[in-house]
Design a protein around this motif. Structure first.
Motif: not given
Length: 116
Positions: A21-36, A62-73
């Motif tokens: 899990n990551f929460e991206l911020k720039e200068k204490c403000k969330p980075v909009d990840l819409t379309g990222a 609000n700049g929140k994202m997740a990367i899901l790793l599977t057992p296969l990976q």
């Protein structure tokens, strides 16, 4: 669920699921990840691709994202690999968010499992 992220290290037990899990911020403000686009790659010492995985915005505005790793990976050989995570924003700018220190290479560490 077994693993952790610390500085330039992502560690996970071989064959386990793990969510980064990551929460991206720039200068204490969330980075909009819409379309990222979010991409993580793991490579061995020779540069061979072990796996590549796309991340998912969880709360894009609000700049929140997740990367899901599977057992296969994570079922690759025990050891250390090179990794980074890049985010391409809607405006086309590319940002490496892990590791955050430009002078370091990200390490993806796979530790030994006992139960198979």
């Amino acid at each position: 669920m077994t693993g952790y992220v610390q500085n330039n290290l992502i560690a996970v037990r071989q064959g386990d699921s793990f969510t980064i899990n990551f929460e991206l911020k720039e200068k204490c403000k969330p980075v909009d990840l819409t379309g990222a686009e979010i991409l993580m790659q793991v490579r061995d010492e020779s540069g061979n691709l072990m796996f590549s995985v796309s991340g998912t915005p969880v709360d894009a505005v609000n700049g929140k994202m997740a990367i899901l790793l599977t057992p296969l990976q994570t079922k690759i050989n025990v050891g250390d690999y090179n990794t980074d995570i890049q985010v391409t924003l809607q405006d086309g700018s590319v940002n490496t968010i892990f590791p955050s220190n430009v002078n370091q290479i990200g390490v993806f560490r796979v530790t030994e499992q006992i139960t198979r």
